[in-house]
Motif scaffolding. Sequence first.
Motif, PDB file in Angstrom:
ATOM      1  N   GLU A 175       0.831  -1.209   0.000  1.00  0.00           N
ATOM      2  CA  GLU A 175       0.000   0.000   0.000  1.00  0.00           C
ATOM      3  C   GLU A 175       0.864   1.257   0.000  1.00  0.00           C
ATOM      4  O   GLU A 175       0.586   2.209  -0.732  1.00  0.00           O
ATOM      5  CB  GLU A 175      -0.948   0.003   1.204  1.00  0.00           C
ATOM      6  CG  GLU A 175      -2.029  -1.045   1.136  1.00  0.00           C
ATOM      7  CD  GLU A 175      -2.962  -0.905  -0.054  1.00  0.00           C
ATOM      8  OE1 GLU A 175      -3.211   0.228  -0.508  1.00  0.00           O
ATOM      9  OE2 GLU A 175      -3.442  -1.949  -0.545  1.00  0.00           O
ATOM     10  N   LEU A 176       1.901   1.285   0.811  1.00  0.00           N
ATOM     11  CA  LEU A 176       2.766   2.466   0.880  1.00  0.00           C
ATOM     12  C   LEU A 176       3.537   2.689  -0.421  1.00  0.00           C
ATOM     13  O   LEU A 176       3.779   3.830  -0.803  1.00  0.00           O
ATOM     14  CB  LEU A 176       3.723   2.368   2.070  1.00  0.00           C
ATOM     15  CG  LEU A 176       3.077   2.566   3.431  1.00  0.00           C
ATOM     16  CD1 LEU A 176       4.061   2.211   4.546  1.00  0.00           C
ATOM     17  CD2 LEU A 176       2.581   4.001   3.590  1.00  0.00           C
ATOM     18  N   MET A 177       3.935   1.604  -1.088  1.00  0.00           N
ATOM     19  CA  MET A 177       4.628   1.769  -2.366  1.00  0.00           C
ATOM     20  C   MET A 177       3.696   2.343  -3.422  1.00  0.00           C
ATOM     21  O   MET A 177       4.139   3.084  -4.289  1.00  0.00           O
ATOM     22  CB  MET A 177       5.218   0.434  -2.849  1.00  0.00           C
ATOM     23  CG  MET A 177       6.467   0.021  -2.112  1.00  0.00           C
ATOM     24  SD  MET A 177       7.306  -1.392  -2.872  1.00  0.00           S
ATOM     25  CE  MET A 177       6.065  -2.668  -2.764  1.00  0.00           C
ATOM     26  N   ARG A 178       2.418   2.005  -3.357  1.00  0.00           N
ATOM     27  CA  ARG A 178       1.451   2.542  -4.309  1.00  0.00           C
ATOM     28  C   ARG A 178       1.126   3.993  -4.009  1.00  0.00           C
ATOM     29  O   ARG A 178       0.968   4.805  -4.918  1.00  0.00           O
ATOM     30  CB  ARG A 178       0.179   1.702  -4.308  1.00  0.00           C
ATOM     31  CG  ARG A 178       0.232   0.625  -5.352  1.00  0.00           C
ATOM     32  CD  ARG A 178      -1.102  -0.067  -5.553  1.00  0.00           C
ATOM     33  NE  ARG A 178      -0.832  -1.481  -5.312  1.00  0.00           N
ATOM     34  CZ  ARG A 178      -1.325  -2.191  -4.313  1.00  0.00           C
ATOM     35  NH1 ARG A 178      -2.155  -1.681  -3.475  1.00  0.00           N
ATOM     36  NH2 ARG A 178      -0.994  -3.445  -4.178  1.00  0.00           N
ATOM     37  N   ASP A 179       0.981   4.323  -2.703  1.00  0.00           N
ATOM     38  CA  ASP A 179       0.614   5.692  -2.331  1.00  0.00           C
ATOM     39  C   ASP A 179       0.996   5.938  -0.879  1.00  0.00           C
ATOM     40  O   ASP A 179       0.279   5.542   0.039  1.00  0.00           O
ATOM     41  CB  ASP A 179      -0.887   5.911  -2.534  1.00  0.00           C
ATOM     42  CG  ASP A 179      -1.316   7.343  -2.263  1.00  0.00           C
ATOM     43  OD1 ASP A 179      -0.469   8.164  -1.842  1.00  0.00           O
ATOM     44  OD2 ASP A 179      -2.504   7.644  -2.468  1.00  0.00           O
ATOM     45  N   ALA A 180       2.129   6.598  -0.676  1.00  0.00           N
ATOM     46  CA  ALA A 180       2.635   6.855   0.679  1.00  0.00           C
ATOM     47  C   ALA A 180       1.857   7.955   1.391  1.00  0.00           C
ATOM     48  O   ALA A 180       2.110   8.223   2.560  1.00  0.00           O
ATOM     49  CB  ALA A 180       4.123   7.216   0.633  1.00  0.00           C
ATOM     50  N   THR A 181       0.900   8.586   0.704  1.00  0.00           N
ATOM     51  CA  THR A 181       0.113   9.643   1.340  1.00  0.00           C
ATOM     52  C   THR A 181      -1.174   9.108   1.976  1.00  0.00           C
ATOM     53  O   THR A 181      -1.916   9.882   2.582  1.00  0.00           O
ATOM     54  CB  THR A 181      -0.262  10.751   0.332  1.00  0.00           C
ATOM     55  OG1 THR A 181      -1.156  10.210  -0.651  1.00  0.00           O
ATOM     56  CG2 THR A 181       0.972  11.336  -0.326  1.00  0.00           C
ATOM     57  N   GLY A 240      12.252   5.298   2.509  1.00  0.00           N
ATOM     58  CA  GLY A 240      11.901   6.696   2.334  1.00  0.00           C
ATOM     59  C   GLY A 240      10.501   6.823   1.773  1.00  0.00           C
ATOM     60  O   GLY A 240       9.905   5.847   1.322  1.00  0.00           O
ATOM     61  N   ARG A 241       9.978   8.029   1.844  1.00  0.00           N
ATOM     62  CA  ARG A 241       8.663   8.332   1.270  1.00  0.00           C
ATOM     63  C   ARG A 241       8.852   9.555   0.386  1.00  0.00           C
ATOM     64  O   ARG A 241       9.360  10.572   0.839  1.00  0.00           O
ATOM     65  CB  ARG A 241       7.647   8.615   2.366  1.00  0.00           C
ATOM     66  CG  ARG A 241       7.463   7.420   3.291  1.00  0.00           C
ATOM     67  CD  ARG A 241       6.396   7.683   4.290  1.00  0.00           C
ATOM     68  NE  ARG A 241       6.565   6.833   5.443  1.00  0.00           N
ATOM     69  CZ  ARG A 241       5.710   6.765   6.422  1.00  0.00           C
ATOM     70  NH1 ARG A 241       4.628   7.514   6.407  1.00  0.00           N
ATOM     71  NH2 ARG A 241       5.917   5.972   7.433  1.00  0.00           N
ATOM     72  N   VAL A 242       8.454   9.421  -0.871  1.00  0.00           N
ATOM     73  CA  VAL A 242       8.717  10.476  -1.843  1.00  0.00           C
ATOM     74  C   VAL A 242       7.476  10.783  -2.668  1.00  0.00           C
ATOM     75  O   VAL A 242       6.526  10.004  -2.682  1.00  0.00           O
ATOM     76  CB  VAL A 242       9.866  10.084  -2.803  1.00  0.00           C
ATOM     77  CG1 VAL A 242      11.160   9.844  -2.046  1.00  0.00           C
ATOM     78  CG2 VAL A 242       9.500   8.860  -3.615  1.00  0.00           C
ATOM     79  N   ALA A 243       7.528  11.898  -3.368  1.00  0.00           N
ATOM     80  CA  ALA A 243       6.505  12.237  -4.358  1.00  0.00           C
ATOM     81  C   ALA A 243       7.087  11.924  -5.733  1.00  0.00           C
ATOM     82  O   ALA A 243       8.254  12.200  -6.004  1.00  0.00           O
ATOM     83  CB  ALA A 243       6.144  13.716  -4.254  1.00  0.00           C
ATOM     84  N   LEU A 244       6.287  11.338  -6.590  1.00  0.00           N
ATOM     85  CA  LEU A 244       6.713  11.061  -7.957  1.00  0.00           C
ATOM     86  C   LEU A 244       6.255  12.208  -8.845  1.00  0.00           C
ATOM     87  O   LEU A 244       5.157  12.729  -8.669  1.00  0.00           O
ATOM     88  CB  LEU A 244       6.114   9.737  -8.437  1.00  0.00           C
ATOM     89  CG  LEU A 244       6.476   8.512  -7.597  1.00  0.00           C
ATOM     90  CD1 LEU A 244       5.760   7.279  -8.143  1.00  0.00           C
ATOM     91  CD2 LEU A 244       7.972   8.294  -7.583  1.00  0.00           C
TER      92      LEU A 244
END
Length: 157
Positions: free
Chosen positions: A14-20, A52-56
Motif C-alpha cells: 500500500e505504501l509503495m502505491r501511495d505513501a500519502t 523513504g517516502r517520496v513524491a513522484l
Amino acid sequence: MTDLDLIDRKIVSELMRDATLPIAQIADRAGLSQTPCWKRIQKLEANGVLTGRVALADPAKLGFGLTVFVGIEAPDHSAEWREAFAKAVTGIPEIMEVYRMAGEMDYLLRVAVADMAAFDMLYKRLTDAVPIKNVTSHFAMERMKFTTAYPVDTLTR
C-alpha cells in the motif's frame, strides 16, 4: 529478503502505491487497527525495509524530456577508478540511477536531461571527470511502463 508476514507485505504494498494514504486506510487494507499498523510501519522503517517516502513527478513537466540509458565500459577495475567514478556520478544530479553490471558493460546509468544539448554537456562532464573506455548511449523514445512499486506478494501467507 527480510521475513515479512502477510500483514507487513500488505502495508509495504500500500505504501509503495501511495505513501500519502492515511494510517486508517492502510490499517483497514492490511486488516489491522491504526496503532498496531503505525507500529509496524515504524518497525519496517527501522529495519530498512521502507527506505523513504517520496513524491513522484512527471519528468517532462519538470523540463527533463529526454531519458538516456548509458552503458559504461571501465578502462580498468581498480579501487581508485571505482572511487573516482562513484564520485563523478554522485556529483551529476541528472544521473538518476547507477548499476554495476555483469556482462559486456560495467555500469548502466539512467540519465534525465532536457534535450540532446543537455546530454552532450553531461557526457562531457562525465568523460572529463574520469577516464572511460567506452560509452554507449540509448535514447528512450517513449516510456511505456513505469513503477517504483515492487510486485510484493499480498495474497500468500
